[in-house]
Design an enzyme around this catalytic site. Sequence first.
Site, PDB file in Angstrom:
ATOM      1  N   GLY A 159      -0.537   8.328  -0.519  1.00 53.29           N
ATOM      2  CA  GLY A 159      -0.469   9.394  -1.454  1.00 53.29           C
ATOM      3  C   GLY A 159       0.826  10.353  -1.049  1.00 53.29           C
ATOM      4  N   LYS A 217       1.009  -1.151   0.035  1.00 56.44           N
ATOM      5  CA  LYS A 217       0.118  -0.010   0.019  1.00 56.44           C
ATOM      6  C   LYS A 217       0.755   1.217   0.059  1.00 56.44           C
ATOM      7  CE  LYS A 217      -2.715   3.478   0.814  1.00 56.44           C
ATOM      8  NZ  LYS A 217      -2.452   4.071   2.042  1.00 56.44           N
ATOM      9  N   ASP A 233      -5.731   1.680   2.674  1.00 54.93           N
ATOM     10  CA  ASP A 233      -5.187   0.417   3.539  1.00 54.93           C
ATOM     11  C   ASP A 233      -6.411  -0.609   3.581  1.00 54.93           C
ATOM     12  OD1 ASP A 233      -2.976   1.835   4.295  1.00 54.93           O
ATOM     13  OD2 ASP A 233      -3.964   2.771   6.247  1.00 54.93           O
ATOM     14  N   LYS A 254      -5.013   1.369  10.755  1.00 56.78           N
ATOM     15  CA  LYS A 254      -3.433   0.722  10.115  1.00 56.78           C
ATOM     16  C   LYS A 254      -3.526  -0.774  10.739  1.00 56.78           C
ATOM     17  CE  LYS A 254      -1.121   4.450   7.919  1.00 56.78           C
ATOM     18  NZ  LYS A 254      -1.629   4.088   6.712  1.00 56.78           N
ATOM     19  N   GLY A 307      -4.804  10.684  -1.368  1.00 61.05           N
ATOM     20  CA  GLY A 307      -5.513  11.927  -0.621  1.00 61.05           C
ATOM     21  C   GLY A 307      -4.988  13.323  -0.851  1.00 61.05           C
TER      22      GLY A 307
END
Length: 284
Positions: free
Chosen positions: A33, A30, A183, A239, A66
């Site tokens: 941004g 993952k 995530d 997370k 984001g």
Amino acid sequence: MNRDWIATASTLSQALPYMQRYAGATVVIKLGGHAMGSDEAMRSFARDVVLMRQVGLNPVVVHGGGPMINEMLAKLDIKSEFVNGKRVTDQATMDVVEMVLSGKVNNRLVQAISDEGGKAVGLSGKDANLMICKQTHPDLGFVGTPVALDPTIIRDLHAAHAIPVIAPLGMGREGETFNVNGDTAAGAIAGALKADRLLLLTDVSGVKDKAGNVLTEIAPAMITELIADGTISGGMIPKTETALDAINDGVRAVVILDGRAPNACLLELFTDHGAGSLIRRPRL
């Protein structure tokens, strides 16, 4: 003989057991941004992913975006509302999210990997019924939670020696498009693939104890305790919860690590000390 050359050769030699260990393994990464902020960071990440594919791993990249979404919303003067700290995704916002994630960000990553000699294919969770979602909560609009996954397209791409690059968008049962937390999407995809590793690249060095020290290995039960006593807080809670869900879905281990560190993924996979916080069930 140049000492740097000798050091490089020694590093490659020491990496051999890890390359053998991960040959054929699926690793879901993952990429947030913020980690895509500079061209050099993007090139470095792309080079690492291509190297993984070259030595026999099956990498899957799931990206966020984001900051880029916020920038585009501001340019278009689209105001965002928040409920309990979460952005409400109305239709106008959803259109921008899809444009930025599937368009600008996904294409940029695919190009970066291609520039380093890899064969990347961009897609989203909407493609080939990869990620079917339900609405997370009516107050949040088009924000989705994955409920059914079909990773066939990812396996097909791996069989063709390609690197899937996935935007975190999902399809609803009625054909609507949902924005999915990056995530969450990465964890769901990793679980569907029964991945060997899920690497969550973030902007901190890992999960920390109360003294601020990085916990290098954590059992799932310990995560629950650390959340309950407040040691794990803020943005680290989702997370670590993603990590627990992924492990429960069959992922062998999850690592939360600092994506800003040079070659973070390679350090984790191909060296003795690794990087960040490793979350897995205790070995029997």
